[in-house]
Design a protein around this motif. Structure first.
Motif, short mmCIF file in Angstrom:
data_model
loop_
_atom_site.label_atom_id
_atom_site.label_comp_id
_atom_site.label_asym_id
_atom_site.label_seq_id
_atom_site.Cartn_x
_atom_site.Cartn_y
_atom_site.Cartn_z
N LEU A 1 20.10 -24.49 -9.49
CA LEU A 1 20.78 -25.78 -9.49
C LEU A 1 22.27 -25.58 -9.23
O LEU A 1 22.87 -26.26 -8.39
CB LEU A 1 20.57 -26.52 -10.81
N LEU A 2 22.89 -24.64 -9.92
CA LEU A 2 24.32 -24.38 -9.72
C LEU A 2 24.62 -23.95 -8.29
O LEU A 2 25.55 -24.46 -7.65
CB LEU A 2 24.81 -23.30 -10.69
N THR A 3 23.84 -23.03 -7.78
CA THR A 3 24.07 -22.51 -6.42
C THR A 3 23.80 -23.59 -5.38
O THR A 3 24.58 -23.76 -4.44
CB THR A 3 23.17 -21.29 -6.16
N GLY A 4 22.70 -24.32 -5.54
CA GLY A 4 22.37 -25.38 -4.59
C GLY A 4 23.38 -26.50 -4.60
O GLY A 4 23.81 -26.98 -3.55
N LYS A 5 23.80 -26.92 -5.77
CA LYS A 5 24.79 -28.02 -5.90
C LYS A 5 26.11 -27.62 -5.28
O LYS A 5 26.81 -28.44 -4.68
CB LYS A 5 24.96 -28.38 -7.38
N HIS A 6 26.47 -26.35 -5.37
CA HIS A 6 27.72 -25.86 -4.77
C HIS A 6 27.74 -26.11 -3.26
O HIS A 6 28.78 -26.38 -2.68
CB HIS A 6 27.88 -24.36 -5.06
N GLN A 7 26.57 -26.08 -2.63
CA GLN A 7 26.46 -26.26 -1.18
C GLN A 7 26.60 -27.72 -0.74
O GLN A 7 26.75 -27.98 0.45
CB GLN A 7 25.12 -25.71 -0.68
N TRP A 8 26.55 -28.67 -1.67
CA TRP A 8 26.60 -30.08 -1.29
C TRP A 8 27.92 -30.45 -0.65
O TRP A 8 27.96 -31.30 0.22
CB TRP A 8 26.36 -30.98 -2.50
N GLY A 9 29.02 -29.87 -1.14
CA GLY A 9 30.32 -30.18 -0.58
C GLY A 9 30.79 -31.60 -0.87
O GLY A 9 31.60 -32.14 -0.14
N THR A 10 30.29 -32.21 -1.93
CA THR A 10 30.72 -33.56 -2.31
C THR A 10 31.08 -33.57 -3.79
O THR A 10 30.82 -32.62 -4.50
CB THR A 10 29.60 -34.59 -2.07
N ASP A 11 31.64 -34.67 -4.21
CA ASP A 11 32.00 -34.82 -5.63
C ASP A 11 30.93 -35.61 -6.39
O ASP A 11 31.23 -36.25 -7.39
CB ASP A 11 33.35 -35.53 -5.75
N THR A 12 29.72 -35.58 -5.95
CA THR A 12 28.63 -36.31 -6.59
C THR A 12 28.35 -35.74 -7.97
O THR A 12 28.16 -34.55 -8.14
CB THR A 12 27.35 -36.21 -5.73
N GLN A 13 28.34 -36.63 -8.96
CA GLN A 13 28.00 -36.24 -10.33
C GLN A 13 26.49 -36.11 -10.46
O GLN A 13 25.74 -36.92 -9.91
CB GLN A 13 28.50 -37.30 -11.32
N VAL A 14 26.05 -35.10 -11.17
CA VAL A 14 24.64 -34.85 -11.39
C VAL A 14 24.39 -34.74 -12.89
O VAL A 14 25.16 -34.11 -13.61
CB VAL A 14 24.19 -33.55 -10.68
N THR A 15 23.30 -35.34 -13.34
CA THR A 15 22.91 -35.27 -14.75
C THR A 15 21.60 -34.50 -14.85
O THR A 15 20.63 -34.83 -14.15
CB THR A 15 22.74 -36.67 -15.35
N LEU A 16 21.57 -33.51 -15.69
CA LEU A 16 20.37 -32.72 -15.96
C LEU A 16 19.82 -33.17 -17.31
O LEU A 16 20.54 -33.19 -18.31
CB LEU A 16 20.72 -31.23 -15.99
N ILE A 17 18.53 -33.56 -17.32
CA ILE A 17 17.93 -34.10 -18.54
C ILE A 17 16.74 -33.23 -18.95
O ILE A 17 15.64 -33.37 -18.42
CB ILE A 17 17.45 -35.55 -18.31
N PRO A 18 16.96 -32.31 -19.87
CA PRO A 18 15.82 -31.53 -20.38
C PRO A 18 15.07 -32.36 -21.42
O PRO A 18 15.67 -33.05 -22.23
CB PRO A 18 16.48 -30.31 -21.03
N THR A 19 13.75 -32.28 -21.40
CA THR A 19 12.94 -33.05 -22.35
C THR A 19 12.42 -32.17 -23.48
O THR A 19 11.56 -32.60 -24.24
CB THR A 19 11.75 -33.72 -21.65
N PHE A 20 12.95 -30.96 -23.58
CA PHE A 20 12.51 -30.04 -24.63
C PHE A 20 13.69 -29.15 -25.00
O PHE A 20 14.66 -29.02 -24.26
CB PHE A 20 11.32 -29.20 -24.16
N ASP A 21 13.60 -28.54 -26.15
CA ASP A 21 14.64 -27.64 -26.62
C ASP A 21 14.24 -26.21 -26.26
O ASP A 21 13.07 -25.85 -26.35
CB ASP A 21 14.79 -27.78 -28.14
#
Length: 118
Positions: free
Chosen positions: A55-75
């Motif tokens: 996720l970190l590496t892929g998001k780095h390639q976006w080249g935009t300031d788009t906010q992303v929310t990660l929602i884990p459903t478990f601990d």
């Protein structure tokens, strides 16, 4: 096949054996405002760190300031360690990880929950 990215509001990341298909290229091509990680199972726990790093590496390639929310459903201990170790990088990339201390009661069942608004 190669092509333009797909933009979504909400994407559920696959669980069990299918979680192995989620890599850096997945996050470069499937660009979502929210990603839900569900399926608290031993198979996903084994690859969770590589999925989160992708996720970190892929998001780095976006080249935009788009906010992303990660929602884990478990601990998960792996999730906690990743969060602590990469928190600065998450902030640089505009990634927010939601934790939930809220509880919802429905009929005879009580379970943790979080609210996501678009």
């Amino acid at each position: 096949p190669p092509g333009p990215p797909v933009y979504l509001d909400l994407a559920y990341l696959p669980g069990s054996w299918s979680a192995r298909t989620v890599d850096e290229e997945f996050f470069q091509r499937v660009r979502s405002l929210c990603y839900v990680i569900s399926g608290d199972d031993h198979l996903k726990e084994g690859i969770l760190r590589s999925l989160l790093d992708a996720l970190l590496t892929g998001k780095h390639q976006w080249g935009t300031d788009t906010q992303v929310t990660l929602i884990p459903t478990f601990d998960s201990l792996v999730m906690h360690e990743w969060y602590q170790e990469t928190h600065d990088r998450q902030q640089e990339l505009g990634i927010t990880v939601l934790g939930s201390n809220s509880t919802v009661a429905m009929q005879d069942e009580t379970f943790p929950a979080c609210k996501v608004e678009f």
